[in-house]
Design a protein around this motif. Sequence first.
Motif, PDB file in Angstrom:
ATOM      1  N   GLN A 154       6.570 -20.829  -9.389  1.00 11.16           N
ATOM      2  CA  GLN A 154       8.018 -20.696  -9.465  1.00 11.16           C
ATOM      3  C   GLN A 154       8.572 -20.479  -8.068  1.00 11.16           C
ATOM      4  O   GLN A 154       7.987 -19.791  -7.245  1.00 11.16           O
ATOM      5  N   GLN A 193      11.612 -19.248  -5.483  1.00 10.60           N
ATOM      6  CA  GLN A 193      12.747 -18.337  -5.339  1.00 10.60           C
ATOM      7  C   GLN A 193      13.401 -18.539  -3.979  1.00 10.60           C
ATOM      8  O   GLN A 193      12.723 -18.830  -2.991  1.00 10.60           O
ATOM      9  N   VAL A 252      15.938 -16.345  -1.605  1.00 11.79           N
ATOM     10  CA  VAL A 252      16.488 -14.996  -1.500  1.00 11.79           C
ATOM     11  C   VAL A 252      17.191 -14.821  -0.164  1.00 11.79           C
ATOM     12  O   VAL A 252      16.600 -15.071   0.889  1.00 11.79           O
ATOM     13  N   GLY A 260       7.264 -19.122  -3.062  1.00 11.23           N
ATOM     14  CA  GLY A 260       6.670 -19.646  -4.273  1.00 11.23           C
ATOM     15  C   GLY A 260       5.793 -20.839  -3.962  1.00 11.23           C
ATOM     16  O   GLY A 260       5.378 -21.049  -2.831  1.00 11.23           O
ATOM     17  N   TYR A 266      17.702 -25.570  -5.106  1.00 10.80           N
ATOM     18  CA  TYR A 266      17.669 -24.163  -5.500  1.00 10.80           C
ATOM     19  C   TYR A 266      18.760 -23.419  -4.728  1.00 10.80           C
ATOM     20  O   TYR A 266      18.963 -23.666  -3.530  1.00 10.80           O
ATOM     21  N   GLY A 290      20.443 -19.513  -3.749  1.00  6.53           N
ATOM     22  CA  GLY A 290      20.302 -18.074  -3.730  1.00  6.53           C
ATOM     23  C   GLY A 290      21.418 -17.412  -4.530  1.00  6.53           C
ATOM     24  O   GLY A 290      22.326 -18.078  -5.029  1.00  6.53           O
ATOM     25  N   GLN A 291      21.356 -16.103  -4.612  1.00  9.24           N
ATOM     26  CA  GLN A 291      22.302 -15.364  -5.445  1.00  9.24           C
ATOM     27  C   GLN A 291      23.631 -15.117  -4.741  1.00  9.24           C
ATOM     28  O   GLN A 291      24.615 -14.750  -5.377  1.00  9.24           O
TER      29      GLN A 291
END
Length: 122
Positions: A1, A3, A5, A26, A111, A113-114
């Motif tokens: 997976q 990620q 960040v 990952g 992908y 990030g937050q």
Amino acid sequence: QVQVVESGGGVVQAGGSLRLSCAASGSIYSITNMGWYRQAPGSQRELVARIVWSSGNRNYADSVKGRFAISRDNAKNTVHLQMSSLKPEDTAVYYCKAVLTPRSADRATTYWGQGTQVTVSS
């Protein structure tokens, strides 16, 4: 997976500097590009800066040219955004975007990030 960040961000006075970092982790086969986008309240998300992993070519939004610099650390799958001469209009949530191919896939995937808040006070 996989990620993505982000770290950094915060509150700074106009004219000040901040540094954002973003790490992709990952099971990653390859990275196509990584970059930073931002979204202010009531506005669309916009590109701030992007770096092509293989060539190191960089793209910047006109509004940040000469003030922001994007760099990468290939060994750590990390990008940094050094922001200088910050202005109140730079206030936004900054998002890291990574376009990469996971080991489990046969094509590149995006992908996000937050997000991290950057606030520039006048």
